[in-house]
Design a protein around this motif. Structure first.
Motif, PDB file in Angstrom:
ATOM      1  N   THR A 160       0.847  -1.189   0.000  1.00 41.38           N
ATOM      2  CA  THR A 160       0.000   0.000   0.000  1.00 41.38           C
ATOM      3  C   THR A 160       0.881   1.236   0.000  1.00 41.38           C
ATOM      4  O   THR A 160       1.863   1.307   0.736  1.00 41.38           O
ATOM      5  N   ASP A 210      -7.608   5.509   0.023  1.00 41.96           N
ATOM      6  CA  ASP A 210      -7.011   4.560   0.954  1.00 41.96           C
ATOM      7  C   ASP A 210      -8.108   3.817   1.725  1.00 41.96           C
ATOM      8  O   ASP A 210      -8.024   2.599   1.948  1.00 41.96           O
ATOM      9  N   CYS A 262      -9.751   1.281  -0.709  1.00 37.95           N
ATOM     10  CA  CYS A 262      -8.879   0.131  -0.955  1.00 37.95           C
ATOM     11  C   CYS A 262      -8.809  -0.789   0.263  1.00 37.95           C
ATOM     12  O   CYS A 262      -8.749  -2.018   0.127  1.00 37.95           O
ATOM     13  N   ILE A 269      -9.791  -5.621  -4.056  1.00 40.83           N
ATOM     14  CA  ILE A 269      -8.543  -4.859  -4.217  1.00 40.83           C
ATOM     15  C   ILE A 269      -7.445  -5.456  -3.357  1.00 40.83           C
ATOM     16  O   ILE A 269      -6.297  -5.614  -3.806  1.00 40.83           O
ATOM     17  N   GLN A 270      -7.781  -5.816  -2.121  1.00 43.80           N
ATOM     18  CA  GLN A 270      -6.777  -6.394  -1.229  1.00 43.80           C
ATOM     19  C   GLN A 270      -6.231  -7.702  -1.779  1.00 43.80           C
ATOM     20  O   GLN A 270      -5.042  -7.995  -1.659  1.00 43.80           O
ATOM     21  N   VAL A 319      -2.466  -3.172  -4.552  1.00 50.31           N
ATOM     22  CA  VAL A 319      -3.174  -2.124  -3.819  1.00 50.31           C
ATOM     23  C   VAL A 319      -2.617  -0.745  -4.180  1.00 50.31           C
ATOM     24  O   VAL A 319      -3.375   0.214  -4.370  1.00 50.31           O
ATOM     25  N   TRP A 324      -3.993   0.394  -7.452  1.00 52.40           N
ATOM     26  CA  TRP A 324      -5.394   0.792  -7.292  1.00 52.40           C
ATOM     27  C   TRP A 324      -5.495   2.173  -6.647  1.00 52.40           C
ATOM     28  O   TRP A 324      -6.309   3.008  -7.056  1.00 52.40           O
ATOM     29  N   GLN A 325      -4.677   2.427  -5.637  1.00 46.99           N
ATOM     30  CA  GLN A 325      -4.705   3.733  -4.976  1.00 46.99           C
ATOM     31  C   GLN A 325      -4.454   4.861  -5.973  1.00 46.99           C
ATOM     32  O   GLN A 325      -5.189   5.854  -6.012  1.00 46.99           O
TER      33      GLN A 325
END
Length: 398
Positions: free
Chosen positions: A22, A59, A62, A68-69, A74, A77-78
């Motif tokens: 992340t 955040d 996600c 997404i996880q 991640v 995606w963010q």
């Protein structure tokens, strides 16, 4: 107000990296600030706080999305979600305060046009327009309240700068489109549910229970209520599918334009049919709602199909084909080999027309180049689009 260290993450200096980690919130903020300065050639007032709100929101999305996880991407995606939200914000920023309000108001009005009054009320346009105005004024207040709550802003917060106003308008559009789960695994947009409640004369206070579910408890009693199974279900529904991808935005524009086109053609019964089909009504239920016999419905379907095809091949072709992923930049939905063969079979005049369209020339300029009238250009282009659709469909079924 915003704690950039609230997420236990690993900062990623290379923003193109698709690391499974992340991204740190501040890393996303810095990326957005760089992008907005590159696009606008300046740093608008309140950029830092607006970008921070976007970064914190994505955040949150996600972290709540199992899909997404589980993706292992991640960080990607963010960035993608943050950039999508920034682009929506910049769309309103470029329009400016006045035109941005007009655009938002028009989009929301199209969504609720058929829902702010009982289905068979037969209201004339001005009466329905007045209802829409009354409804949307209340919805804007609700949206601002939700914006303050979700971003943990003070109760008196109002947008002050051009960028903050753009952020609020983008939020309102997305808030209106949130999908709420209904019995039978159906889903409906929040703004449509609100409009339907408005049409039934339900007081605005009835929405507070759902808002509490989204907000979460603040007092001990509210916390206890928020832990109940029913409230947890509502909260899960309200935060699910918060991603508003570009195809959904395009779909909304296509539907709004199609409704306007049908009304301009005097095809109000086709509009009623479209609205019911969009809600997944079965043929028998449509017959009852519109007071049709099966034969009359078949005729209405054929007339509706005719107008949809006419709409798709008229001045709205670009919007429709962009939504279908088949615009000119995407070879009208064909593979590279299909596109080559298709063009090889065109006449010189058709290839010229195609190239001029790809160059973004107006129908008037194309008419001069092809020595014909703009209306003939439209007819030739409609014919070419039909050829492309026939070829594409025949290849798909081969």
């Amino acid at each position: 107000m915003f704690n950039t260290n609230s997420t236990n993450v690993v900062a990623t200096p290379e923003l193109s990296d698709t690391s499974v980690e992340t991204l740190h919130t501040q890393t996303v903020v810095n990326s957005l600030l760089d992008e907005i300065k590159q696009v606008l050639k300046l740093k608008p007032a309140s950029s830092d706080s607006v970008m921070m709100r976007i970064a914190i929101e994505v955040d949150r999305i996600c972290s709540k999305s199992k899909r997404i996880q589980d993706s292992g991407e991640v960080g990607t995606w963010q960035l993608n979600l943050a950039r999508h939200r920034l682009q929506k914000c910049l769309q309103y920023y470029r329009l400016g305060s006045r035109q941005g309000r007009v655009e938002l108001h028009s989009n929301l009005a199209a969504m609720v046009y058929r829902h702010v009054a009982p289905f068979n009320s037969n209201l004339h346009f001005q009466a329905r327009y007045n209802l829409i105005e009354d409804f949307l004024q209340g919805f804007y207040i609700e949206s601002l309240r939700a914006f303050r709550r979700e971003h943990q802003l003070e109760a008196e917060y109002t947008p002050q700068t051009r960028l903050e106003l753009s952020e609020y308008m983008a939020f309102t559009e997305q808030y209106a489109k949130r999908q709420i789960g209904l019995p039978g695994r159906n889903r409906q947009r929040l703004i449509v549910l609100r409009a339907q409640g408005f049409a039934k004369g339900q007081p605005p206070e009835m929405s507070l229970d759902i808002e509490l579910a989204v907000e979460g408890g603040k007092t001990e009693e509210a916390e206890a209520q928020s832990r109940t199974h029913a409230m947890q279900q509502i909260r899960d529904l309200m935060v699910s599918e918060m991603v508003d991808p570009a195809d959904a935005v395009l779909r909304d524009r296509v539907i709004a334009e199609l409704i306007q086109y049908l009304e301009a053609q005097g095809q109000n019964d086709c509009v009623d049919y479209l609205v019911l089909k969009l809600q997944d009504w079965q043929a028998g239920d449509i017959d009852k709602a519109l007071n049709l016999t099966p034969r009359q419905r078949d005729y209405l379907q054929q007339r509706f199909k005719y107008h949809v095809e006419k709409f798709a091949h008229s001045n709205n072709w670009k919007l429709v084909h962009e939504w279908l992923g088949a615009d000119l930049d995407q070879k009208l939905g064909m593979t590279t080999e299909q596109w080559r063969v298709f063009q090889d079979n065109l006449s010189l005049a058709e290839r010229t027309l195609l190239q001029l369209k790809r160059d973004g020339e107006t129908d008037k300029a194309i008419a001069v180049a092809l020595k014909c009238t703009p209306k003939q250009v439209q007819k030739r282009w409609s014919k070419l689009l039909n050829q492309a659709a026939s070829y594409r469909n025949s290849e798909a079924s081969a």
